[in-house]
Design a protein around this motif. Sequence first.
Motif, PDB file in Angstrom:
ATOM      1  N   GLN A   1       0.863  -1.179   0.000  1.00 57.48           N
ATOM      2  CA  GLN A   1       0.000   0.000   0.000  1.00 57.48           C
ATOM      3  C   GLN A   1       0.897   1.227   0.000  1.00 57.48           C
ATOM      4  O   GLN A   1       1.313   1.700   1.055  1.00 57.48           O
TER       5      GLN A   1
ATOM      6  N   ARG B   1       5.097  -0.285   2.869  1.00 60.01           N
ATOM      7  CA  ARG B   1       6.118  -0.222   1.825  1.00 60.01           C
ATOM      8  C   ARG B   1       6.728  -1.594   1.539  1.00 60.01           C
ATOM      9  O   ARG B   1       7.936  -1.749   1.470  1.00 60.01           O
TER      10      ARG B   1
ATOM     11  N   PRO C   1       2.447   4.821   0.134  1.00 58.16           N
ATOM     12  CA  PRO C   1       1.986   6.039   0.801  1.00 58.16           C
ATOM     13  C   PRO C   1       1.753   7.152  -0.222  1.00 58.16           C
ATOM     14  O   PRO C   1       2.355   7.153  -1.292  1.00 58.16           O
ATOM     15  N   PRO C   2       0.893   8.114   0.115  1.00 53.65           N
ATOM     16  CA  PRO C   2       0.643   9.231  -0.805  1.00 53.65           C
ATOM     17  C   PRO C   2       1.808  10.214  -0.892  1.00 53.65           C
ATOM     18  O   PRO C   2       1.868  11.021  -1.791  1.00 53.65           O
ATOM     19  N   GLY C   3       2.737  10.138   0.043  1.00 56.54           N
ATOM     20  CA  GLY C   3       3.906  11.017   0.043  1.00 56.54           C
ATOM     21  C   GLY C   3       5.066  10.332   0.735  1.00 56.54           C
ATOM     22  O   GLY C   3       4.888   9.290   1.371  1.00 56.54           O
TER      23      GLY C   3
ATOM     24  N   TYR D   1       6.686  10.833   3.457  1.00 54.70           N
ATOM     25  CA  TYR D   1       6.673  10.697   4.913  1.00 54.70           C
ATOM     26  C   TYR D   1       5.315  10.256   5.437  1.00 54.70           C
ATOM     27  O   TYR D   1       5.097  10.215   6.635  1.00 54.70           O
ATOM     28  N   ALA D   2       4.412   9.915   4.551  1.00 56.40           N
ATOM     29  CA  ALA D   2       3.058   9.513   4.935  1.00 56.40           C
ATOM     30  C   ALA D   2       3.015   8.028   5.293  1.00 56.40           C
ATOM     31  O   ALA D   2       3.900   7.253   4.939  1.00 56.40           O
ATOM     32  N   ALA D   3       1.944   7.660   5.994  1.00 59.97           N
ATOM     33  CA  ALA D   3       1.750   6.251   6.362  1.00 59.97           C
ATOM     34  C   ALA D   3       1.454   5.425   5.119  1.00 59.97           C
ATOM     35  O   ALA D   3       0.867   5.898   4.152  1.00 59.97           O
ATOM     36  N   GLY D   4       1.869   4.196   5.154  1.00 61.50           N
ATOM     37  CA  GLY D   4       1.636   3.254   4.069  1.00 61.50           C
ATOM     38  C   GLY D   4       2.297   1.941   4.432  1.00 61.50           C
ATOM     39  O   GLY D   4       2.887   1.815   5.509  1.00 61.50           O
TER      40      GLY D   4
END
Length: 150
Positions: A28, A39, A30-32, A34-37
């Motif tokens: 999933q 990896r 992340p949108p940026g 430093y964003a949650a996701g």
Amino acid sequence: MHLFTLLATLTLLWPVGPPPPEILRGWQPPPGPYAAGHRGVDLAAPPGTPVLAPAAGTVTFAGPVGGRGAVTLTLPGTGAPPLRTTFTPVTPLVPRGTRVAPGTPIAEVTESPHCPRSCLHWGLLRGEIYLNPLLLTRRPPSRLLPLAGG
């Protein structure tokens, strides 16, 4: 080497078996930066499961990251920057600088609260960009089933 050409020519082995292992959590992005996701992907694997090199490469990191064991395998011939595949939580079996063939045991899965069940977190990077390692694996073909009562 362009990423799309690479995706068409490189096939990674599954790092744990039996192939394909159960995928507990998918990739999933992340949108940026430093964003949650998520990896990488989480593959079901009990503690002590051998982690196999999914391709020929050089172990470029073997040690702790954030309190968990990690191994990074850099894949030669995959362009600049080269692809790197990462594995956590593990106990490394080979030191940094070791060149390995596909299927070589490079680590063992250890316990971690990362997953609700024991798992191996498998990541893939090109430079600082995370990619989905499942794009480079062989998976059984999908089968469409007829609707019941058709």
